[in-house]
Scaffold this motif. Sequence first.
Motif, PDB file in Angstrom:
ATOM      1  N   TYR A  20       0.969  -1.178  -0.043  1.00  0.00           N
ATOM      2  CA  TYR A  20       0.052  -0.026   0.131  1.00  0.00           C
ATOM      3  C   TYR A  20       0.830   1.365  -0.058  1.00  0.00           C
ATOM      4  CZ  TYR A  20      -3.016   3.756   1.634  1.00  0.00           C
ATOM      5  OH  TYR A  20      -3.778   4.920   1.828  1.00  0.00           O
ATOM      6  N   LEU A  21       1.811   1.325   0.951  1.00  0.00           N
ATOM      7  CA  LEU A  21       2.711   2.443   0.971  1.00  0.00           C
ATOM      8  C   LEU A  21       3.676   2.515  -0.389  1.00  0.00           C
ATOM      9  CD1 LEU A  21       3.753   2.588   4.749  1.00  0.00           C
ATOM     10  CD2 LEU A  21       2.111   4.340   3.505  1.00  0.00           C
ATOM     11  N   ASN A  22       3.889   1.657  -1.040  1.00  0.00           N
ATOM     12  CA  ASN A  22       4.744   1.763  -2.152  1.00  0.00           C
ATOM     13  C   ASN A  22       3.802   2.453  -3.250  1.00  0.00           C
ATOM     14  OD1 ASN A  22       7.344   0.625  -1.391  1.00  0.00           O
ATOM     15  ND2 ASN A  22       6.695  -1.375  -1.819  1.00  0.00           N
ATOM     16  N   LEU A  27       1.921   7.352  -6.436  1.00  0.00           N
ATOM     17  CA  LEU A  27       0.856   8.173  -6.832  1.00  0.00           C
ATOM     18  C   LEU A  27       0.935   9.424  -6.326  1.00  0.00           C
ATOM     19  CD1 LEU A  27      -2.242   5.706  -6.222  1.00  0.00           C
ATOM     20  CD2 LEU A  27      -1.314   6.284  -8.163  1.00  0.00           C
ATOM     21  N   SER A  28       1.683   9.651  -5.070  1.00  0.00           N
ATOM     22  CA  SER A  28       1.796  10.993  -4.595  1.00  0.00           C
ATOM     23  C   SER A  28       2.806  11.777  -5.019  1.00  0.00           C
ATOM     24  CB  SER A  28       1.625  10.933  -3.215  1.00  0.00           C
ATOM     25  OG  SER A  28       3.034  10.392  -2.702  1.00  0.00           O
ATOM     26  N   GLU A  29       3.569  11.135  -6.222  1.00  0.00           N
ATOM     27  CA  GLU A  29       4.855  11.675  -6.714  1.00  0.00           C
ATOM     28  C   GLU A  29       5.892  11.991  -5.523  1.00  0.00           C
ATOM     29  OE1 GLU A  29       3.611  15.188  -8.806  1.00  0.00           O
ATOM     30  OE2 GLU A  29       2.578  13.941 -10.265  1.00  0.00           O
ATOM     31  N   ARG A  30       6.074  10.847  -4.835  1.00  0.00           N
ATOM     32  CA  ARG A  30       7.097  10.958  -3.739  1.00  0.00           C
ATOM     33  C   ARG A  30       6.834  11.794  -2.584  1.00  0.00           C
ATOM     34  NH1 ARG A  30       9.018   6.084  -4.234  1.00  0.00           N
ATOM     35  NH2 ARG A  30       9.984   5.736  -6.265  1.00  0.00           N
ATOM     36  N   ARG A  31       5.495  12.339  -2.224  1.00  0.00           N
ATOM     37  CA  ARG A  31       5.181  13.177  -1.412  1.00  0.00           C
ATOM     38  C   ARG A  31       4.926  12.460   0.180  1.00  0.00           C
ATOM     39  NH1 ARG A  31       0.258  15.826  -2.722  1.00  0.00           N
ATOM     40  NH2 ARG A  31       0.357  16.819  -0.391  1.00  0.00           N
ATOM     41  N   ILE A  32       5.126  11.244  -0.125  1.00  0.00           N
ATOM     42  CA  ILE A  32       5.034  10.547   1.123  1.00  0.00           C
ATOM     43  C   ILE A  32       6.260   9.513   1.116  1.00  0.00           C
ATOM     44  CG2 ILE A  32       3.758   8.383   2.272  1.00  0.00           C
ATOM     45  CD1 ILE A  32       1.089   9.520   0.979  1.00  0.00           C
ATOM     46  N   VAL A  58      -1.433   8.231   6.137  1.00  0.00           N
ATOM     47  CA  VAL A  58      -1.380   8.720   4.989  1.00  0.00           C
ATOM     48  C   VAL A  58      -2.087   9.678   4.618  1.00  0.00           C
ATOM     49  CG1 VAL A  58      -1.388   8.403   2.318  1.00  0.00           C
ATOM     50  CG2 VAL A  58      -0.272   6.608   3.773  1.00  0.00           C
ATOM     51  N   LYS A  59      -3.327   9.826   4.883  1.00  0.00           N
ATOM     52  CA  LYS A  59      -4.152  10.896   4.742  1.00  0.00           C
ATOM     53  C   LYS A  59      -3.819  12.109   5.472  1.00  0.00           C
ATOM     54  CE  LYS A  59      -8.439   8.064   3.952  1.00  0.00           C
ATOM     55  NZ  LYS A  59      -9.871   7.553   4.575  1.00  0.00           N
ATOM     56  N   ASN A  60      -3.389  11.865   6.598  1.00  0.00           N
ATOM     57  CA  ASN A  60      -2.881  13.034   7.465  1.00  0.00           C
ATOM     58  C   ASN A  60      -1.854  13.623   6.852  1.00  0.00           C
ATOM     59  OD1 ASN A  60      -4.724  12.634   9.544  1.00  0.00           O
ATOM     60  ND2 ASN A  60      -3.211  11.418  10.804  1.00  0.00           N
ATOM     61  N   THR A  61      -0.841  12.888   6.156  1.00  0.00           N
ATOM     62  CA  THR A  61       0.100  13.684   5.534  1.00  0.00           C
ATOM     63  C   THR A  61      -0.075  14.238   4.222  1.00  0.00           C
ATOM     64  OG1 THR A  61       0.826  11.851   4.479  1.00  0.00           O
ATOM     65  CG2 THR A  61       1.977  11.904   6.490  1.00  0.00           C
ATOM     66  N   TRP A  62      -1.238  13.513   3.357  1.00  0.00           N
ATOM     67  CA  TRP A  62      -1.710  14.305   2.133  1.00  0.00           C
ATOM     68  C   TRP A  62      -2.281  15.825   2.670  1.00  0.00           C
ATOM     69  CZ3 TRP A  62      -4.422   9.732  -0.410  1.00  0.00           C
ATOM     70  CH2 TRP A  62      -3.582   9.186  -1.125  1.00  0.00           C
ATOM     71  N   ARG A  63      -2.841  15.770   3.859  1.00  0.00           N
ATOM     72  CA  ARG A  63      -3.740  17.144   4.171  1.00  0.00           C
ATOM     73  C   ARG A  63      -2.825  18.213   4.574  1.00  0.00           C
ATOM     74  NH1 ARG A  63      -8.155  14.528   7.839  1.00  0.00           N
ATOM     75  NH2 ARG A  63      -9.415  13.585   6.279  1.00  0.00           N
ATOM     76  N   VAL A  68       7.231  16.850   1.735  1.00  0.00           N
ATOM     77  CA  VAL A  68       7.049  15.250   1.896  1.00  0.00           C
ATOM     78  C   VAL A  68       6.665  14.836   3.532  1.00  0.00           C
ATOM     79  CG1 VAL A  68       8.497  13.233   1.842  1.00  0.00           C
ATOM     80  CG2 VAL A  68       8.920  14.963   0.347  1.00  0.00           C
ATOM     81  N   GLY A  69       5.720  13.886   3.264  1.00  0.00           N
ATOM     82  CA  GLY A  69       5.124  13.645   4.590  1.00  0.00           C
ATOM     83  C   GLY A  69       5.765  12.357   5.100  1.00  0.00           C
ATOM     84  N   THR A  70       6.113  11.933   6.438  1.00  0.00           N
ATOM     85  CA  THR A  70       6.538  10.513   6.715  1.00  0.00           C
ATOM     86  C   THR A  70       5.647   9.817   7.559  1.00  0.00           C
ATOM     87  OG1 THR A  70       8.754  11.519   6.801  1.00  0.00           O
ATOM     88  CG2 THR A  70       8.363   9.452   8.173  1.00  0.00           C
ATOM     89  N   VAL A  71       5.565   8.590   7.088  1.00  0.00           N
ATOM     90  CA  VAL A  71       4.807   7.695   7.952  1.00  0.00           C
ATOM     91  C   VAL A  71       5.328   6.662   8.321  1.00  0.00           C
ATOM     92  CG1 VAL A  71       2.793   5.812   7.744  1.00  0.00           C
ATOM     93  CG2 VAL A  71       2.639   8.033   6.497  1.00  0.00           C
ATOM     94  N   THR A  72       5.461   6.453   9.405  1.00  0.00           N
ATOM     95  CA  THR A  72       6.570   5.440  10.434  1.00  0.00           C
ATOM     96  C   THR A  72       5.690   4.123  10.812  1.00  0.00           C
ATOM     97  OG1 THR A  72       8.047   7.060  10.687  1.00  0.00           O
ATOM     98  CG2 THR A  72       8.241   5.091  11.939  1.00  0.00           C
ATOM     99  N   VAL A  73       6.209   2.832  10.574  1.00  0.00           N
ATOM    100  CA  VAL A  73       5.642   1.565  11.302  1.00  0.00           C
ATOM    101  C   VAL A  73       6.766   0.814  12.055  1.00  0.00           C
ATOM    102  CG1 VAL A  73       4.471  -0.439  10.783  1.00  0.00           C
ATOM    103  CG2 VAL A  73       3.817   1.397   9.229  1.00  0.00           C
TER     104      VAL A  73
END
Length: 156
Positions: A20-22, A27-32, A58-63, A68-73
Amino acid sequence: VLQDEGLIPFSRELEQIKDYLNIQEKLSERRIRAVYEIETTDFKIPPLTIEPIVVNAVKNTWRMDKGVGTVTVRTYKQGFATIIEVEDDGIGFQMNIRSAEQEKLENKPEIGITLEDDSYMGMSAICNRLKTMMGAAIQIESESGKGTRVHIEIER
């Protein structure tokens, strides 16, 4: 806490999260940017439990307005517990914490957290499922403009 019935290996959920993250990165042109700090995968969880939390991150970073927003697992062991964390540096949200006394008065066996934004209603269901099926303790920390961290502790 229920038996392992209906549970899947975390490694399977992690594969879905990575897929999903890939896709979202492309899709977000590397904004995540996805970051994985995985120390353990040797545990089971209900299917589609962590992925929806990642989707919210991901929605939080898009807003947000920054680049670039970061999502860490993250997963790790702490004593007899397994910890799963999903963290983002997105917009965050305001939280309304309900006390245990309010829960008793309202006769609602919920996790004690309600989120003011309707788009986060599924988070409550996920947290309740983790609590019921796994005996998990869930902590959500969020601050407007700074991001959100979901901390899940599973005793095994």
